[in-house]
Enzyme design. Structure first.
Site, mmCIF file in Angstrom:
data_model
loop_
_atom_site.group_PDB
_atom_site.id
_atom_site.type_symbol
_atom_site.label_atom_id
_atom_site.label_comp_id
_atom_site.label_asym_id
_atom_site.label_seq_id
_atom_site.Cartn_x
_atom_site.Cartn_y
_atom_site.Cartn_z
ATOM 1 C CB ILE A 10 -1.002 -0.019 1.187
ATOM 2 C CG1 ILE A 10 -2.175 0.929 0.892
ATOM 3 C CG2 ILE A 10 -0.329 0.321 2.496
ATOM 4 C CD1 ILE A 10 -3.349 0.751 1.833
ATOM 5 N N GLY A 31 3.066 -4.497 11.025
ATOM 6 C CA GLY A 31 2.238 -4.681 9.838
ATOM 7 C C GLY A 31 2.221 -3.465 8.932
ATOM 8 C CG ASP A 33 0.727 1.677 12.445
ATOM 9 O OD1 ASP A 33 0.885 2.763 11.873
ATOM 10 O OD2 ASP A 33 0.484 1.572 13.660
ATOM 11 C CB SER A 121 -9.403 -5.960 11.781
ATOM 12 O OG SER A 121 -9.610 -4.827 12.583
ATOM 13 C CE1 TYR A 125 -4.349 -4.756 16.981
ATOM 14 C CE2 TYR A 125 -6.091 -3.346 16.125
ATOM 15 C CZ TYR A 125 -4.961 -3.507 16.908
ATOM 16 O OH TYR A 125 -4.452 -2.440 17.609
#
Ligand code: ADP
Length: 167
Positions: A10, A31, A33, A121, A125
């Protein structure tokens, strides 16, 4: 609104805004982030820290979204949203749907025409991929927005396949 699926990273997307699957601290994590902060440079974290201090002393609540600069990324903005941790005992899908709705609302405020989403998520998550994909696609389809180009950027083939099934 056109929805496209991309397998890849991304942080490399040339879109107006990329969505970050952040944690509520807004201070970075693993991840997607971690990848956004690494590639985008320190300007993003600096703005996150200011937002924490000015508006989100207790962190960004799950299901909400907030924008910062995209630093050195090709995008103009990063929209940080906090997905729910998956729970076997409690249905948290409404919070996951809220991440997509709120991110699109923030994108509209910014005037972003193109937005790239990760599978919020579905990593650390723990959300099952098919369910995460169904909620993601279903919610963006049902959300009124000025965004015309929505891109789901899936990091691995399994995630891509799940989103393809959902689409
Ligand atoms: P969460 O904590 O919300 O689960 P993660 O970042 O752990 O967020 O994972 C969300 C999804 O993003 C996962 O499917 C993961 O494989 C994917 N991902 C990780 N890095 C990238 C990246 N650079 N670009 C796109 N997707 C990524």
């Amino acid at each position: 609104m056109r929805i496209t699926l991309v397998q890849g990273d991304i942080t490399a997307q040339h879109v107006d805004a990329v969505v970050n699957a952040a944690n509520s601290s807004l201070l970075g994590g693993g991840g997607v982030d971690g990848a956004i902060h690494r590639r985008g440079g320190p300007a993003i974290l600096a703005e996150c820290r200011r937002l924490r201090a000015s508006h989100y002393g207790r962190g960004l609540p799950t299901g909400q979204a907030v924008a910062t600069t995209a630093g050195e990324l090709p995008a103009r903005w990063v929209i940080h949203t906090v997905g729910p941790v998956h729970s076997a005992g409690e249905d948290r899908s409404e919070l996951l749907a809220s991440c997509y709705r709120e991110s699109l609302r923030v994108a509209d405020e910014l005037g972003a025409a193109s937005v790239a989403f990760p599978a919020v998520s579905a990593g650390i998550y723990g959300w099952p991929l098919d369910d995460a994909a169904r909620i993601a696609i279903g919610t963006v389809r049902a959300t009124p927005t000025e965004v015309t180009d929505i891109r789901f950027v899936l990091f691995d083939p399994d995630a891509y396949a799940a989103f393809e099934r959902a689409l």
